[in-house]
Design a protein around this motif. Structure first.
Motif, PDB file in Angstrom:
ATOM      1  N   ALA A   1      12.016  56.061 -37.740  1.00  0.00           N
ATOM      2  CA  ALA A   1      12.301  56.834 -36.376  1.00  0.00           C
ATOM      3  C   ALA A   1      11.954  55.923 -35.477  1.00  0.00           C
ATOM      4  CB  ALA A   1      10.972  57.962 -36.493  1.00  0.00           C
ATOM      5  N   THR A   2      12.209  56.278 -34.077  1.00  0.00           N
ATOM      6  CA  THR A   2      12.156  55.342 -32.814  1.00  0.00           C
ATOM      7  C   THR A   2      11.519  56.181 -31.768  1.00  0.00           C
ATOM      8  OG1 THR A   2      14.403  54.282 -33.281  1.00  0.00           O
ATOM      9  CG2 THR A   2      13.520  54.149 -31.178  1.00  0.00           C
ATOM     10  N   LEU A   3      10.505  55.387 -31.355  1.00  0.00           N
ATOM     11  CA  LEU A   3       9.861  55.801 -30.017  1.00  0.00           C
ATOM     12  C   LEU A   3      10.337  55.362 -29.103  1.00  0.00           C
ATOM     13  CD1 LEU A   3       7.201  57.589 -30.051  1.00  0.00           C
ATOM     14  CD2 LEU A   3       5.931  55.682 -29.585  1.00  0.00           C
ATOM     15  N   ALA A   4      10.918  56.350 -28.135  1.00  0.00           N
ATOM     16  CA  ALA A   4      11.414  55.713 -26.693  1.00  0.00           C
ATOM     17  C   ALA A   4      10.133  55.862 -25.528  1.00  0.00           C
ATOM     18  CB  ALA A   4      12.382  56.694 -26.317  1.00  0.00           C
ATOM     19  N   VAL A   5       9.791  54.971 -25.173  1.00  0.00           N
ATOM     20  CA  VAL A   5       8.800  55.046 -24.188  1.00  0.00           C
ATOM     21  C   VAL A   5       9.190  55.101 -22.551  1.00  0.00           C
ATOM     22  CG1 VAL A   5       6.854  53.789 -23.041  1.00  0.00           C
ATOM     23  CG2 VAL A   5       7.404  53.298 -25.393  1.00  0.00           C
ATOM     24  N   LEU A   6       9.082  56.468 -22.305  1.00  0.00           N
ATOM     25  CA  LEU A   6       9.595  56.904 -21.183  1.00  0.00           C
ATOM     26  C   LEU A   6       8.538  57.238 -19.968  1.00  0.00           C
ATOM     27  CD1 LEU A   6      11.805  59.780 -22.863  1.00  0.00           C
ATOM     28  CD2 LEU A   6      12.385  57.535 -22.210  1.00  0.00           C
ATOM     29  N   GLU A   7       9.104  57.219 -18.775  1.00  0.00           N
ATOM     30  CA  GLU A   7       8.098  57.587 -17.582  1.00  0.00           C
ATOM     31  C   GLU A   7       8.916  58.205 -16.604  1.00  0.00           C
ATOM     32  OE1 GLU A   7       6.223  54.065 -16.409  1.00  0.00           O
ATOM     33  OE2 GLU A   7       5.401  54.891 -14.666  1.00  0.00           O
ATOM     34  N   SER A   8       8.287  59.434 -16.093  1.00  0.00           N
ATOM     35  CA  SER A   8       8.680  60.111 -14.841  1.00  0.00           C
ATOM     36  C   SER A   8       7.829  60.803 -14.058  1.00  0.00           C
ATOM     37  CB  SER A   8       9.874  61.098 -15.644  1.00  0.00           C
ATOM     38  OG  SER A   8      10.232  62.141 -14.515  1.00  0.00           O
ATOM     39  N   GLU A   9       7.885  60.856 -13.064  1.00  0.00           N
ATOM     40  CA  GLU A   9       6.988  61.496 -12.021  1.00  0.00           C
ATOM     41  C   GLU A   9       5.425  61.103 -12.488  1.00  0.00           C
ATOM     42  OE1 GLU A   9       7.972  65.529 -12.598  1.00  0.00           O
ATOM     43  OE2 GLU A   9      10.238  65.057 -12.352  1.00  0.00           O
ATOM     44  N   GLY A  10       5.262  59.794 -12.785  1.00  0.00           N
ATOM     45  CA  GLY A  10       3.971  59.393 -13.266  1.00  0.00           C
ATOM     46  C   GLY A  10       3.368  59.796 -14.445  1.00  0.00           C
ATOM     47  N   ARG A  11       4.440  60.333 -15.143  1.00  0.00           N
ATOM     48  CA  ARG A  11       3.831  60.862 -16.713  1.00  0.00           C
ATOM     49  C   ARG A  11       4.567  59.681 -17.707  1.00  0.00           C
ATOM     50  NH1 ARG A  11       4.898  65.987 -14.538  1.00  0.00           N
ATOM     51  NH2 ARG A  11       3.127  67.442 -14.961  1.00  0.00           N
ATOM     52  N   ARG A  12       3.639  59.178 -18.476  1.00  0.00           N
ATOM     53  CA  ARG A  12       4.277  58.122 -19.336  1.00  0.00           C
ATOM     54  C   ARG A  12       3.907  58.586 -20.745  1.00  0.00           C
ATOM     55  NH1 ARG A  12       1.575  54.120 -17.988  1.00  0.00           N
ATOM     56  NH2 ARG A  12       2.760  53.742 -16.179  1.00  0.00           N
ATOM     57  N   PHE A  13       4.807  58.654 -21.622  1.00  0.00           N
ATOM     58  CA  PHE A  13       4.875  58.882 -22.949  1.00  0.00           C
ATOM     59  C   PHE A  13       5.772  58.250 -23.908  1.00  0.00           C
ATOM     60  CE2 PHE A  13       8.153  62.044 -23.208  1.00  0.00           C
ATOM     61  CZ  PHE A  13       8.438  62.038 -21.855  1.00  0.00           C
ATOM     62  N   GLY A  14       5.652  58.490 -24.934  1.00  0.00           N
ATOM     63  CA  GLY A  14       6.527  58.089 -26.093  1.00  0.00           C
ATOM     64  C   GLY A  14       7.401  59.385 -26.888  1.00  0.00           C
ATOM     65  N   LEU A  15       8.712  59.236 -26.638  1.00  0.00           N
ATOM     66  CA  LEU A  15       9.317  60.419 -27.316  1.00  0.00           C
ATOM     67  C   LEU A  15       9.972  60.134 -28.635  1.00  0.00           C
ATOM     68  CD1 LEU A  15      10.694  63.309 -26.306  1.00  0.00           C
ATOM     69  CD2 LEU A  15      12.595  62.250 -25.730  1.00  0.00           C
ATOM     70  N   LEU A  16       9.500  60.916 -29.743  1.00  0.00           N
ATOM     71  CA  LEU A  16       9.787  60.456 -31.045  1.00  0.00           C
ATOM     72  C   LEU A  16      11.206  61.015 -31.302  1.00  0.00           C
ATOM     73  CD1 LEU A  16       8.641  58.863 -33.237  1.00  0.00           C
ATOM     74  CD2 LEU A  16       7.985  60.940 -34.279  1.00  0.00           C
ATOM     75  N   VAL A  17      12.230  60.287 -31.608  1.00  0.00           N
ATOM     76  CA  VAL A  17      13.425  60.652 -32.097  1.00  0.00           C
ATOM     77  C   VAL A  17      13.556  59.914 -33.261  1.00  0.00           C
ATOM     78  CG1 VAL A  17      14.243  60.768 -29.608  1.00  0.00           C
ATOM     79  CG2 VAL A  17      14.750  58.754 -30.897  1.00  0.00           C
ATOM     80  N   ASP A  18      15.142  60.526 -33.756  1.00  0.00           N
ATOM     81  CA  ASP A  18      15.247  59.845 -35.318  1.00  0.00           C
ATOM     82  C   ASP A  18      16.007  58.631 -34.946  1.00  0.00           C
ATOM     83  OD1 ASP A  18      16.639  63.029 -36.511  1.00  0.00           O
ATOM     84  OD2 ASP A  18      14.721  62.226 -36.163  1.00  0.00           O
ATOM     85  N   ARG A  19      16.834  58.360 -34.256  1.00  0.00           N
ATOM     86  CA  ARG A  19      17.223  56.843 -33.973  1.00  0.00           C
ATOM     87  C   ARG A  19      18.180  56.954 -32.485  1.00  0.00           C
ATOM     88  NH1 ARG A  19      22.719  56.100 -37.072  1.00  0.00           N
ATOM     89  NH2 ARG A  19      23.833  58.158 -37.112  1.00  0.00           N
ATOM     90  N   VAL A  20      18.064  55.458 -32.168  1.00  0.00           N
ATOM     91  CA  VAL A  20      19.083  55.569 -30.571  1.00  0.00           C
ATOM     92  C   VAL A  20      20.341  54.809 -31.080  1.00  0.00           C
ATOM     93  CG1 VAL A  20      19.027  53.805 -28.996  1.00  0.00           C
ATOM     94  CG2 VAL A  20      16.921  54.856 -29.611  1.00  0.00           C
ATOM     95  N   LEU A  21      21.261  55.387 -30.751  1.00  0.00           N
ATOM     96  CA  LEU A  21      22.618  55.378 -30.980  1.00  0.00           C
ATOM     97  C   LEU A  21      23.530  54.103 -30.183  1.00  0.00           C
ATOM     98  CD1 LEU A  21      23.693  58.826 -32.012  1.00  0.00           C
ATOM     99  CD2 LEU A  21      23.409  57.135 -33.548  1.00  0.00           C
ATOM    100  N   ASP A  22      23.351  54.580 -28.682  1.00  0.00           N
ATOM    101  CA  ASP A  22      24.499  53.678 -28.236  1.00  0.00           C
ATOM    102  C   ASP A  22      23.715  53.834 -26.618  1.00  0.00           C
ATOM    103  OD1 ASP A  22      27.956  53.164 -27.917  1.00  0.00           O
ATOM    104  OD2 ASP A  22      26.254  52.048 -27.398  1.00  0.00           O
ATOM    105  N   THR A  23      24.597  52.947 -25.830  1.00  0.00           N
ATOM    106  CA  THR A  23      24.040  53.318 -24.357  1.00  0.00           C
ATOM    107  C   THR A  23      25.547  53.443 -23.829  1.00  0.00           C
ATOM    108  OG1 THR A  23      24.687  50.783 -23.793  1.00  0.00           O
ATOM    109  CG2 THR A  23      22.260  51.451 -24.173  1.00  0.00           C
ATOM    110  N   GLN A  24      25.586  54.403 -22.851  1.00  0.00           N
ATOM    111  CA  GLN A  24      26.783  54.840 -22.126  1.00  0.00           C
ATOM    112  C   GLN A  24      26.480  55.242 -20.486  1.00  0.00           C
ATOM    113  OE1 GLN A  24      29.353  58.516 -23.480  1.00  0.00           O
ATOM    114  NE2 GLN A  24      29.623  56.679 -24.628  1.00  0.00           N
ATOM    115  N   GLU A  25      27.494  55.067 -19.820  1.00  0.00           N
ATOM    116  CA  GLU A  25      27.482  55.645 -18.521  1.00  0.00           C
ATOM    117  C   GLU A  25      28.000  56.917 -18.575  1.00  0.00           C
ATOM    118  OE1 GLU A  25      27.447  52.697 -15.142  1.00  0.00           O
ATOM    119  OE2 GLU A  25      29.153  53.564 -15.226  1.00  0.00           O
TER     120      GLU A  25
END
Lengths: 149, 637
Positions: free
Chosen positions: B448-472
Motif C-alpha cells: 500500500a502507499t501512504l500519502a502524507v497530506l496536509e490541509s488547514e493545519g491538519r496533517r495525516f497519512g492517507l492509506l491508499v492501494d497505490r499511486v498511479l500518475d500525476t495529471q493536471e
C-alpha cells in the motif's frame, strides 16, 4: 400544449414534460460515488460537463441499479439557478403532444412512493403513462439527504 | 422567471446600472477628500444621470425617483451651488444603498418593490430646492474594445477546451520515457501547440484585474472607520494584477475580515494607514495587507495559548504568531468588541487554503502587521495525483501532498489509543484509511502507499492501494446532493476519459477526527543528511517535472534545436567532435534546448529547462518524490 417525453422505468411507463428535458444520451458506466445517498448511481460526463446520474427506481419501490442503457438529461429550475441531472432509464419512447382529454388523476392503487412523484396519468391508446412531477423528481434527487456515519 | 426567458433589455439595464452605481460610489468617496475636483464631479453626475435616463425605458418609477433626487444634488454640486459635506455624502451613500437594493430586488423578482422611499427622497430634496437645471452632458464614452460575456459561456468554453486537451493527450501520448520518442509528425506538433495556446487564451479570458476587488475598499474603509471610530487611510497598489474571476469572488470575504482586523486591532487610536498590495510572483498572486500600527502582542498570544492548553505555548523556538491561527483562540487582539464577532484567523486560513493558497503573518512591535496571502493564478486547473483504492481511482490535489511512503499494508501500522498511526522519522502521524472512510474494499496485494497530506493545519497519512500518475486536472464542481459530502471537492475527467472524484483533503481529515497541529513536518528537506544524493530537478519536453541523479550528469549543455539530427531513426546531436545520442520525450518548442549529458552510458537527455539542484528527500517511492511541494518523477534511465 404540453409535450410529454415517455420512457420506461422497470415495469412503469413514465412521462415527463419535455420542457425540462435537455437531451437523451447513452451513458457510459457511471463512476460510483462512495457514500452517496441511495438513488445516486454515479457520475457521467456529457461533453465535458459532469452530471450526477440518478436512478428513480428506489423512490418508486424498485431495486436499485448500477447502470442503464439510456439517460435523460433533465434541467430542473430552482430558486435562482438551475441544476442539470441525468435520470437513468430503460427504453426512451416518443415525444408527443399531450391531449388534455387523456390526462387523468393518478390511479388510486398507486403505492405511496409512487404517489409522491406522479402528478397525473396519461391514457394513450396502448399504454397508461405515469406523468411525473418535475418538482417531486427534484425533491427525491437533488434533495436526497446525505448521511455520513 | 416564469417562462424561463429573462428579458434581455431588463438584463442589460441591471448590469449597466450596477456598473454605473459602483462608479458613482467610488467617485463619491474620492470626492470626500477632493470635493472640488471637477472631473470627479462630472463623472459622478454622469453615472447617476445615465441610470436615471435608462430608467425611463423601463417601467421603474421607484428607481427613477431615487436616481432623480440623487442626481439633483450632484447637479448642484457640479455647478458649485453647494459644497459636499460629510452629512451630504452620507446621505448620498444611503441613496446608493437604496438604489442597489432596488436593483437587486428587480433582478430577483422581475418587478420593482412596492412602496416609495419617502423619507430618503425628502431628505435628498431638502438639501436644497430642486432647480430645473439644463445639463449639457458630454457623451458617455463607450468602450468598444471589450465585450461582455456571460460567465456560463466562459465556463462552457473552459470545459470544452479541457476536453480537447484530454483528447489531444489520448491521441498523441507524450509519455514515452522508455525509448527515444519517434518524432511526432508535424501535424501532431501543430495540434499540440494550438491546443496549448487555446487553453492559455481561454484561461486568460477568465482573468480579471484585482482592481474589481479594490474598488470596494474605499467604501468599506469609510464604513469601518466610522464604525470603529478611527481615521483610516487605505492605499492600494497593484490593482492591474490579473486573477481568475473565481478567485476574486472567493477572496472578498477573507480580505474584508483582514481589513477589519487591521483597522480594529492593528491600528491604534486615532488611526493610521493600511496598505493593500497585489502582485504576481511566479505562478502565484500575492495579496498583502499591511498596517502601520502597534504590531501583534506575542506575549499576549502566548498567554492565551497557555490558557487554551496549547502544547507548545512555552516553546521559545515556536513562532508565537502561529497561535493566531488556533481555532478558538481569541485575545483582545482578535475579537472585535464592536462587532461582537471574533473573526478568527483560523477561518481566514481555512478559506484561503480551500482556494489552494497559503497565508503568512509578519509582525514586529510598533512596526505594524503584514498579512500575506498567496493564491494560485487559476483555480480551474490544478496539478493532481491519481491514487487507487478498491479498484477505483481518485484524484488528490498536489498542493496538499507532502510525501509518499510505500508501506506493506495496514498490518504495518502502529496503534495509539485504537487510532492507526505511522512513524515518520521518529514522529507519529495519524493515519486515515481511505477504504474505511469510503466503505471500499482495499486491495493490498502489492502493498500500500501512504500519502502524507496536509490541509488547514491538519496533517495525516492517507492509506491508499497505490499511486498511479500525476495529471493536471480541470476541477469541476459536484452538484447537489453530492456537494454536501465532505469527502469530495469536485470531479474531473481523466486522460482516459473516465470521470474521477477529487478528494477533499480537509474534509477527509475532519471526518476522521484528525486534529489540527502547528507542528512542522518532521525532518524532510531541511534535515536531509549530508550524504543525501544530489538531484537535478528539471522539466522534460513532455512538460513533466523530473529528477536525475546528479552524479550521473557529466555536463549540462545548451544547444540549438536545429543541430539535432536523426540517424537510423534515432535523434542525435554533434558534441565534442563526435555524435551524442539523445533522449527526447516530447517535441521541441524552443530554439535552444538544454541537454543533460550523462556518463556511462553517454547519452544526452533533452530537457525543456533546468529548475534547480536539490537534495533528495530521505525516502523514495515507486518512481515519484515530492520536492518543494510538487511531485517529480524519477527519470528512468
Amino acid at each position: 400544449m404540453k409535450q410529454l417525453c415517455t420512457f420506461q422505468l422497470g415495469p412503469y411507463a413514465c412521462a415527463l414534460d419535455v420542457a425540462c428535458v435537455r437531451e437523451v444520451i447513452r451513458p457510459r458506466l457511471p463512476t460510483p460515488v462512495p457514500r452517496a445517498p441511495t438513488g445516486v448511481v454515479g457520475l457521467v460526463s456529457l461533453r465535458g460537463q459532469i452530471l450526477t446520474a440518478f436512478d428513480l427506481g428506489p423512490s418508486l419501490g424498485l431495486e436499485p441499479r448500477s447502470e442503464a442503457p439510456f439517460g435523460i438529461v433533465v434541467e430542473i429550475e430552482r430558486e435562482t439557478t438551475s441544476e442539470t441531472i441525468c435520470l437513468l432509464t430503460d427504453e426512451v419512447g416518443e415525444v408527443g403532444v399531450a391531449d388534455p382529454t387523456c390526462l387523468e388523476p393518478p390511479p388510486a392503487n398507486l403505492s405511496p412512493e409512487l404517489r409522491v412523484v406522479v402528478e397525473a396519468a396519461y391514457r394513450a391508446p396502448h399504454n397508461l403513462f405515469l406523468v411525473l412531477t418535475p418538482s417531486a423528481v427534484f425533491d427525491v434527487t437533488l434533495d436526497s439527504v446525505v448521511t455520513c456515519d | 422567471m416564469g417562462d424561463g426567458v429573462i428579458d434581455p433589455l431588463l438584463q442589460e439595464f441591471l448590469e449597466e446600472s450596477r456598473e454605473h452605481l459602483a462608479r458613482f460610489e467610488l467617485d463619491l468617496v474620492a470626492l470626500e477628500s477632493k470635493p472640488e475636483d471637477p472631473e470627479l464631479l462630472r463623472s459622478a453626475y454622469r453615472a447617476l444621470h445615465t441610470i436615471k435616463g435608462n430608467c425611463g425605458f423601463l417601467a421603474v418609477p421607484r428607481l427613477e425617483m431615487l436616481a432623480h433626487s440623487a442626481e439633483s444634488i450632484l447637479a448642484r454640486l457640479r455647478d458649485g451651488a453647494v459644497q459636499l459635506t460629510a452629512p451630504t455624502a452620507t446621505l448620498l451613500l444611503r441613496a446608493v444603498d437604496a438604489l442597489r437594493y432596488q436593483i437587486e430586488f428587480l433582478s430577483r423578482e422581475g418587478t420593482e418593490e412596492k412602496g416609495a422611499d419617502i423619507e430618503l427622497i425628502a431628505a435628498l430634496e431638502s438639501n436644497g430646492p430642486i432647480a430645473k437645471v439644463t445639463v449639457t452632458t458630454p457623451p458617455v464614452e463607450t468602450n468598444a474594445r471589450t465585450v461582455r460575456v456571460d460567465v456560463d459561456v466562459l465556463d462552457e468554453l473552459m470545459n470544452l477546451v479541457g476536453e480537447l486537451v484530454l483528447m489531444r493527450n489520448r491521441a498523441a501520448p507524450a509519455h514515452a520515457a522508455s525509448s527515444p520518442a519517434a518524432p511526432t509528425p508535424a501535424s501532431g506538433r501543430e495540434l499540440d501547440r494550438l491546443t496549448t495556446q487555446l487553453q492559455d487564451t481561454v484561461m486568460r479570458a477568465r482573468m480579471e484585474p484585482i482592481s474589481r476587488l479594490f474598488d470596494r475598499i474605499p467604501r468599506l474603509t469609510r464604513d469601518l472607520a466610522e464604525e470603529l471610530k478611527k481615521k483610516v487611510r487605505v492605499v492600494t497598489s497593484g490593482g492591474e494584477t490579473e486573477v481568475d474571476r473565481s478567485i476574486i469572488e472567493s477572496i472578498t470575504d477573507p480580505l474584508t475580515h483582514l481589513l477589519r482586523n487591521a483597522i480594529d486591532h492593528g491600528l491604534e487610536a486615532p488611526g493610521g494607514t493600511v496598505h493593500i498590495a497585489a502582485f504576481q510572483s511566479g505562478s502565484q498572486v500575492v495579496l498583502e495587507i499591511r498596517d502601520d500600527g502597534r504590531g501583534m502582542d506575542r506575549a499576549a498570544l502566548r498567554e492565551r495559548a497557555r490558557e487554551i492548553g496549547h502544547p507548545r505555548w512555552n516553546d521559545e523556538g515556536f513562532n508565537a504568531l502561529e497561535f493566531a491561527f488556533e481555532p478558538g483562540l481569541s485575545t483582545a487582539a482578535m475579537v472585535s468588541h464592536v462587532s461582537g464577532r471574533g473573526v478568527g484567523m483560523d477561518i481566514v486560513r481555512e478559506n484561503v487554503e480551500r482556494l489552494g493558497g497559503a497565508i503568512e503573518l509578519e509582525s514586529e512591535p510598533n512596526e505594524g502587521t503584514t498579512v500575506r496571502i498567496r493564491l494560485p493564478l487559476t483555480l480551474a486547473i490544478t496539478p493532481g495525483i491519481i491514487v487507487e483504492c478498491g479498484d477505483q481511482q481518485f484524484v488528490i490535489p498536489q498542493r496538499h501532498l507532502r510525501e509518499l511512503v510505500r508501506v506493506r499494508g495496514r498490518s504495518s501500522l502502529e496503534y495509539v489509543h485504537n487510532c492507526p498511526v505511522h512513524r515518520l522519522r521518529d514522529r507519529l502521524i495519524p493515519v486515515v484509511l481511505l477504504d474505511e472512510q469510503l466503505a471500499l474494499k482495499a486491495n493490498e496485494k502489492n502493498g500500500a502507499t501512504l500519502a502524507v497530506l496536509e490541509s488547514e493545519g491538519r496533517r495525516f497519512g492517507l492509506l491508499v492501494d497505490r499511486v498511479l500518475d500525476t495529471q493536471e486536472v480541470v476541477v469541476k464542481p459536484l452538484g447537489p446532493p453530492l456537494r454536501d459530502l465532505p469527502y469530495y471537492g469536485g470531479a474531473t475527467t481523466l486522460g482516459t476519459g473516465e470521470v474521477a472524484l477529487i478528494l477533499e483533503v480537509g474534509g477527509l481529515a475532519a471526518r476522521a477526527g484528525v486534529r489540527p497541529t502547528s507542528e512542522p513536518l518532521p525532518g524532510n528537506e531541511a534535515d536531509a543528511p549530508e550524504q543525501a544524493p544530489r538531484m537535478l530537478l528539471a522539466e522534460d519536453l513532455a512538460g513533466r517535472r523530473v529528477v536525475l541523479p546528479l552524479d550521473r550528469v557529466e555536463r549540462i549543455e545548451e544547444m540549438d534545436a536545429s543541430s539535432i539530427r536523426e540517424v537510423a531513426g534515432k535523434p542525435v546531436a554533434p558534441w565534442r567532435g563526435g555524435v551524442l545520442p539523445l533522449r527526447m520525450d516530447g517535441t521541441i518548442e524552443q530554439e535552444r534546448v538544454t541537454v543533460a549529458v550523462l556518463r556511462e552510458p553517454r547519452i544526452g537527455i533533452v530537457l525543456a529547462r533546468i529548475e534547480d539542484i536539490v537534495d533528495a528527500p530521505a525516502r523514495r517511492d515507486g518512481g515519484m518524490q515530492v520536492i518543494r511541494g510538487e511531485v517529480a518523477e524519477v527519470y528512468e534511465l
